[in-house]
Design a protein around this motif. Structure first.
Motif, PDB file in Angstrom:
ATOM      1  N   LEU A 427       0.860  -1.188   0.000  1.00  0.00           N
ATOM      2  CA  LEU A 427       0.000   0.000   0.000  1.00  0.00           C
ATOM      3  C   LEU A 427       0.895   1.237   0.000  1.00  0.00           C
ATOM      4  CD1 LEU A 427      -3.134   0.609   2.168  1.00  0.00           C
ATOM      5  CD2 LEU A 427      -1.312   2.303   2.170  1.00  0.00           C
ATOM      6  N   ILE A 428       0.516   2.233  -0.782  1.00  0.00           N
ATOM      7  CA  ILE A 428       1.287   3.487  -0.791  1.00  0.00           C
ATOM      8  C   ILE A 428       0.394   4.595  -0.263  1.00  0.00           C
ATOM      9  CG2 ILE A 428       2.376   5.187  -2.325  1.00  0.00           C
ATOM     10  CD1 ILE A 428       3.594   2.718  -3.765  1.00  0.00           C
ATOM     11  N   ASP A 429       0.719   5.045   0.943  1.00  0.00           N
ATOM     12  CA  ASP A 429      -0.152   6.034   1.581  1.00  0.00           C
ATOM     13  C   ASP A 429       0.395   7.444   1.376  1.00  0.00           C
ATOM     14  OD1 ASP A 429       2.029   5.589   3.292  1.00  0.00           O
ATOM     15  OD2 ASP A 429       0.896   6.216   5.054  1.00  0.00           O
ATOM     16  N   ARG A 430       1.069   7.657   0.240  1.00  0.00           N
ATOM     17  CA  ARG A 430       1.540   8.997  -0.092  1.00  0.00           C
ATOM     18  C   ARG A 430       0.576   9.579  -1.137  1.00  0.00           C
ATOM     19  NH1 ARG A 430       6.828   9.791   1.853  1.00  0.00           N
ATOM     20  NH2 ARG A 430       6.330  11.953   1.302  1.00  0.00           N
ATOM     21  N   GLY A 431       0.820  10.811  -1.539  1.00  0.00           N
ATOM     22  CA  GLY A 431      -0.066  11.442  -2.518  1.00  0.00           C
ATOM     23  C   GLY A 431      -0.974  12.438  -1.846  1.00  0.00           C
ATOM     24  N   SER A 432      -1.767  13.124  -2.645  1.00  0.00           N
ATOM     25  CA  SER A 432      -2.632  14.149  -2.067  1.00  0.00           C
ATOM     26  C   SER A 432      -3.809  14.412  -2.994  1.00  0.00           C
ATOM     27  CB  SER A 432      -1.822  15.435  -1.860  1.00  0.00           C
ATOM     28  OG  SER A 432      -2.078  16.372  -2.868  1.00  0.00           O
ATOM     29  N   PRO A 433      -4.875  15.038  -2.437  1.00  0.00           N
ATOM     30  CA  PRO A 433      -6.022  15.348  -3.291  1.00  0.00           C
ATOM     31  C   PRO A 433      -5.675  16.355  -4.386  1.00  0.00           C
ATOM     32  CG  PRO A 433      -6.353  16.188  -1.058  1.00  0.00           C
ATOM     33  CD  PRO A 433      -5.123  15.358  -1.020  1.00  0.00           C
ATOM     34  N   ALA A 434      -4.505  16.975  -4.280  1.00  0.00           N
ATOM     35  CA  ALA A 434      -4.051  17.851  -5.374  1.00  0.00           C
ATOM     36  C   ALA A 434      -3.932  17.053  -6.666  1.00  0.00           C
ATOM     37  CB  ALA A 434      -2.692  18.461  -5.024  1.00  0.00           C
ATOM     38  N   MET A 435      -3.804  15.736  -6.537  1.00  0.00           N
ATOM     39  CA  MET A 435      -3.608  14.876  -7.717  1.00  0.00           C
ATOM     40  C   MET A 435      -4.920  14.497  -8.391  1.00  0.00           C
ATOM     41  SD  MET A 435      -0.754  12.443  -6.044  1.00  0.00           S
ATOM     42  CE  MET A 435      -0.149  11.682  -7.531  1.00  0.00           C
ATOM     43  N   ALA A 436      -6.027  14.955  -7.838  1.00  0.00           N
ATOM     44  CA  ALA A 436      -7.318  14.631  -8.447  1.00  0.00           C
ATOM     45  C   ALA A 436      -7.563  15.584  -9.617  1.00  0.00           C
ATOM     46  CB  ALA A 436      -8.416  14.709  -7.388  1.00  0.00           C
ATOM     47  N   SER A 437      -6.777  15.446 -10.667  1.00  0.00           N
ATOM     48  CA  SER A 437      -6.966  16.268 -11.872  1.00  0.00           C
ATOM     49  C   SER A 437      -6.523  15.452 -13.086  1.00  0.00           C
ATOM     50  CB  SER A 437      -6.181  17.584 -11.763  1.00  0.00           C
ATOM     51  OG  SER A 437      -4.799  17.344 -11.774  1.00  0.00           O
ATOM     52  N   GLY A 477       1.579  19.847  -4.902  1.00  0.00           N
ATOM     53  CA  GLY A 477       0.317  20.407  -4.410  1.00  0.00           C
ATOM     54  C   GLY A 477       0.390  20.964  -3.010  1.00  0.00           C
ATOM     55  N   SER A 478       1.599  20.987  -2.412  1.00  0.00           N
ATOM     56  CA  SER A 478       1.665  21.295  -0.976  1.00  0.00           C
ATOM     57  C   SER A 478       1.194  22.704  -0.640  1.00  0.00           C
ATOM     58  CB  SER A 478       3.076  21.073  -0.454  1.00  0.00           C
ATOM     59  OG  SER A 478       3.956  21.949  -1.130  1.00  0.00           O
ATOM     60  N   LYS A 479       1.530  23.688  -1.467  1.00  0.00           N
ATOM     61  CA  LYS A 479       1.170  25.068  -1.101  1.00  0.00           C
ATOM     62  C   LYS A 479      -0.201  25.447  -1.646  1.00  0.00           C
ATOM     63  CE  LYS A 479       5.540  26.853   0.168  1.00  0.00           C
ATOM     64  NZ  LYS A 479       6.638  26.146  -0.532  1.00  0.00           N
ATOM     65  N   ALA A 480      -0.569  24.896  -2.803  1.00  0.00           N
ATOM     66  CA  ALA A 480      -1.839  25.273  -3.429  1.00  0.00           C
ATOM     67  C   ALA A 480      -2.413  24.060  -4.151  1.00  0.00           C
ATOM     68  CB  ALA A 480      -1.607  26.421  -4.415  1.00  0.00           C
ATOM     69  N   PRO A 481      -3.132  23.190  -3.414  1.00  0.00           N
ATOM     70  CA  PRO A 481      -3.602  21.946  -4.023  1.00  0.00           C
ATOM     71  C   PRO A 481      -4.493  22.164  -5.248  1.00  0.00           C
ATOM     72  CG  PRO A 481      -4.199  22.071  -1.677  1.00  0.00           C
ATOM     73  CD  PRO A 481      -3.456  23.309  -1.996  1.00  0.00           C
ATOM     74  N   ARG A 482      -5.429  23.104  -5.142  1.00  0.00           N
ATOM     75  CA  ARG A 482      -6.317  23.333  -6.298  1.00  0.00           C
ATOM     76  C   ARG A 482      -5.512  23.863  -7.457  1.00  0.00           C
ATOM     77  NH1 ARG A 482     -10.184  25.073  -2.517  1.00  0.00           N
ATOM     78  NH2 ARG A 482     -11.808  23.498  -2.434  1.00  0.00           N
ATOM     79  N   GLY A 483      -5.770  23.300  -8.633  1.00  0.00           N
ATOM     80  CA  GLY A 483      -5.085  23.803  -9.825  1.00  0.00           C
ATOM     81  C   GLY A 483      -3.740  23.145 -10.071  1.00  0.00           C
ATOM     82  N   THR A 484      -3.376  22.158  -9.251  1.00  0.00           N
ATOM     83  CA  THR A 484      -2.138  21.410  -9.513  1.00  0.00           C
ATOM     84  C   THR A 484      -2.334  20.565 -10.771  1.00  0.00           C
ATOM     85  OG1 THR A 484      -1.703  21.289  -7.142  1.00  0.00           O
ATOM     86  CG2 THR A 484      -0.503  19.733  -8.543  1.00  0.00           C
ATOM     87  N   LEU A 485      -1.363  20.625 -11.665  1.00  0.00           N
ATOM     88  CA  LEU A 485      -1.464  19.889 -12.929  1.00  0.00           C
ATOM     89  C   LEU A 485      -0.420  18.782 -12.995  1.00  0.00           C
ATOM     90  CD1 LEU A 485      -1.880  22.844 -15.464  1.00  0.00           C
ATOM     91  CD2 LEU A 485      -3.652  21.532 -14.264  1.00  0.00           C
ATOM     92  N   ALA A 486      -0.721  17.786 -13.810  1.00  0.00           N
ATOM     93  CA  ALA A 486       0.245  16.696 -14.006  1.00  0.00           C
ATOM     94  C   ALA A 486       1.587  17.259 -14.482  1.00  0.00           C
ATOM     95  CB  ALA A 486      -0.315  15.691 -15.015  1.00  0.00           C
ATOM     96  N   SER A 487       1.541  18.292 -15.305  1.00  0.00           N
ATOM     97  CA  SER A 487       2.799  18.896 -15.801  1.00  0.00           C
ATOM     98  C   SER A 487       3.663  19.416 -14.650  1.00  0.00           C
ATOM     99  CB  SER A 487       2.504  20.071 -16.733  1.00  0.00           C
ATOM    100  OG  SER A 487       1.671  19.661 -17.769  1.00  0.00           O
TER     101      SER A 487
END
Ligand SMILES: NC(=O)C1=CN([C@@H]2O[C@H](COP(=O)(O)OP(=O)(O)OC[C@H]3O[C@@H](n4cnc5c(N)ncnc54)[C@H](OP(=O)(O)O)[C@@H]3O)[C@@H](O)[C@H]2O)[C@@H](O)CC1
Ligand SMILES: Nc1ncnc2c1ncn2[C@@H]1O[C@H](COP(=O)(O)OP(=O)(O)O)[C@@H](O)[C@H]1O
Ligand SMILES: [K+]
Length: 503
Positions: A427-437, A477-487
């Motif tokens: 299981l990998i418990d890393r990542g963040s909701p910033a990645m929901a894009s 995504g640490s400082k501003a999760p919304r608007g984080t892009l794969a790029s």
């Protein structure tokens, strides 16, 4: 009490049933009765409480009728004696604790009464009156959904945003699956006892557990000897698998990734996979796409080689030259996509299959350990011929089913990604909701393809890829999760594959 915890204790994940079966024996081996374990559990929670609020703060301790509630009474007595303003609430203030309750809980409850701590009904507890709520309602004994007045109370508590310290498992979270049963408390901190429960790290849990503290009560190392973990958490950076580049290496040493996708009108996904593969260190990256997309893809990154393929025969020389394939980004579900997919499946080269590649695989399943499958829950449902809700209701079992049915290396993506592979279940418990894009999955597929090209075994490439992708998502995504892009992940992936470890 022993406090230093081993790497294996940090990694190993267990089911509630395993705790119920072996915690008493583990305690015994550590020299404690069940009652003594409970006293230690209460003390561990109290020590965490002291870190969150200062003496004098108002605390509501909310207790159920089982041993989770028992832990709560022990905390209440300790907190009261230390000078906190303690209010006690009980699910059933008039009833005695369950017969299965341990003596220290019964004693602590009696002591609380003698100290003048009156118990009020749980649903009378208004969170806003307090600096901290201690959730001792249900732990691993949750046996049915939280409903009715109790569910309403949980909703109001969550709305209040008053910090919650959960004991063992936040009330309403299923400790095995990470699903919400009815309604579940959102905690800031969860102090979990003896060993990690697997459900704390996936499904809905990441939004409910807050920071997780393991209080192994000195019994953890004995517990590990009694029970095998079915799942483990990746806790170590996998850089050593890749290692530093050899000084005399050349581009041929680092493999050639072929990205196959980008059907008419869909160049974006292949571009993201291509850039990720380049930034993850592949020696060469080629893209095979529909001829209509060559110009746009080639204009994105001059280092990549882009080939338009009208018919599958045109793929042959590209397939022969590739060290790894990434099949599916933007491939499409039309006849062109199908024919191109089939041509890729005819070669033995290790393949990462994602997106529309998974769509085609579900139509005509293939079994191979040289396949790396990267489905999100919707794609997993198609592969297993069920619906997304079934997958989310038990992510662990479905991840295993994918591995068993396809004999492939698989990741079931989402918060708390699950890898079931020839290296075991991780299981990998890393990542963040910033990645929901959109596009994050394409980036992951390209990254894994590059790790295979650089010589990692398929299961290693999958594990390292999912781990670094998640860490890159956290950092981006640490400082501003919304608007984080794969790029935004690309420069971070570059650092991670060079051994960088974020603070
Ligand atoms: N044993 C040890 O050594 C140690 C144990 N420790 C602690 O014990 C905890 C486990 O205790 P536990 O087994 O008593 O279960 P717990 O979570 O308190 O809940 C069971 C009660 O809840 C009830 N209930 C369930 N669902 C319900 C619902 N939806 N709505 C309403 N009621 C519901 C259920 O009712 P029943 O199903 O019996 O009708 C029963 O009364 C564990 O998480 C840890 O905190 C630690 O101190 C370390 C040492
Ligand atoms: N809330 C989250 N927490 C952690 N990881 C997430 C979260 N949301 C998305 N991700 C990760 O982002 C990626 C999204 O992939 P996917 O759904 O395939 O996206 P797309 O198809 O748009 O490229 C997966 O690796 C997933 O694990
Ligand atoms: K709890």
């Amino acid at each position: 009490m022993e406090t230093s915890q081993s790497i294996s204790l940090a990694q190993n994940l267990y089911c509630a049933e395993q705790l119920q079966r072996s915690e008493a024996r583990a305690g015994e081996l550590a020299g404690y009765s069940l009652g003594q374990l409970m006293s230690l559990a209460g003390r561990s929670v109290f020590e965490e409480l002291e870190r969150i609020v200062s003496v004098g703060a108002s605390i509501a301790i909310c207790c159920g009728e089982g041993n989770n509630g028992g832990d709560g009474y022990i905390v209440a007595r300790l907190a009261h004696q230390a000078g906190y303003k303690v209010s006690l609430y009980a699910l059933n203030a008039k009833a005695e604790l369950k017969q299965t309750s341990h003596e220290p809980a019964v004693q602590a409850r009696r002591a609380c009464r003698e100290l003048g701590l009156e118990e009020r009904p749980l649903t009378d507890c208004t969170a806003n009156d307090y600096d901290l709520i201690v959730d001792a309602v249900f732990g691993i004994g949750l046996s049915r959904p939280v409903e009715g007045a109790l569910a309403e109370w949980v909703r109001a508590l969550n709305k209040s945003r008053v910090p919650v310290l959960a004991i063992d498992v936040p009330t309403g979270i299923n400790a095995d699956s990470g699903c919400i049963m009815g309604e579940a408390i959102v905690a800031q901190v969860t102090v979990t006892m003896i060993a990690y429960k697997r459900g704390l790290f996936t499904g809905a849990s990441p939004g409910h557990v807050g920071r997780i503290v393991l209080a192994d009560l000195g019994a953890g190392k004995y517990f590990e000897r009694l029970e095998q973990p079915a799942w483990r958490r990746v806790t170590e950076n996998p850089y050593s698998w890749l290692g530093d580049r050899v000084a005399h290496s050349h581009k041929g040493t680092h493999g050639h990734v072929l990205i196959v996708g980008a059907g008419p009108g869909m160049p974006g996904a292949a571009i993201l996979a291509m850039v990720a593969a380049l930034r993850a260190g592949a020696g060469k990256v080629s893209v095979a796409c529909h001829p209509s997309n060559v110009g746009i893809i080639a204009s994105q990154q001059p280092e990549a080689m882009v080939h338009g393929v009208e018919a599958p025969e045109q793929l042959n020389h590209l397939l022969n030259a590739a060290t790894s394939l990434v099949v599916g980004p933007g491939l499409g579900r039309d006849e062109w996509g199908y024919k191109i997919y089939q041509a890729c499946m005819a070669v033995n080269t290790c393949k990462v299959i994602d997106a529309d590649g998974l769509y085609w695989l579900a139509q005509d399943p293939v079994h191979s350990s040289q396949l790396i499958l990267t489905p999100h829950p919707g794609e997993a449902a198609r592969l297993l011929k069920c619906n997304t809700r079934d997958i989310e209701a038990n992510r662990f079992e479905h991840a295993l089913s994918l591995h068993n049915q396809y004999h492939a290396q698989i990741v079931l993506k989402g918060a708390g990604s699950l890898i079931s592979s020839t290296r075991g279940n991780w299981l990998i418990d890393r990542g963040s909701p910033a990645m929901a894009s959109g596009g994050m999955g394409d980036c992951l597929a390209g990254l894994i393809g590059a790790l295979v090209a650089q010589g990692l075994a398929p299961a290693q490439a999958l594990t390292a890829g999912v781990y670094w992708h998640a860490v890159a998502g956290e950092v981006a995504g640490s400082k501003a999760p919304r608007g984080t892009l794969a790029s935004d992940l690309m420069p971070i992936i570059r650092k991670l594959v060079n051994g960088w470890i974020p603070e």
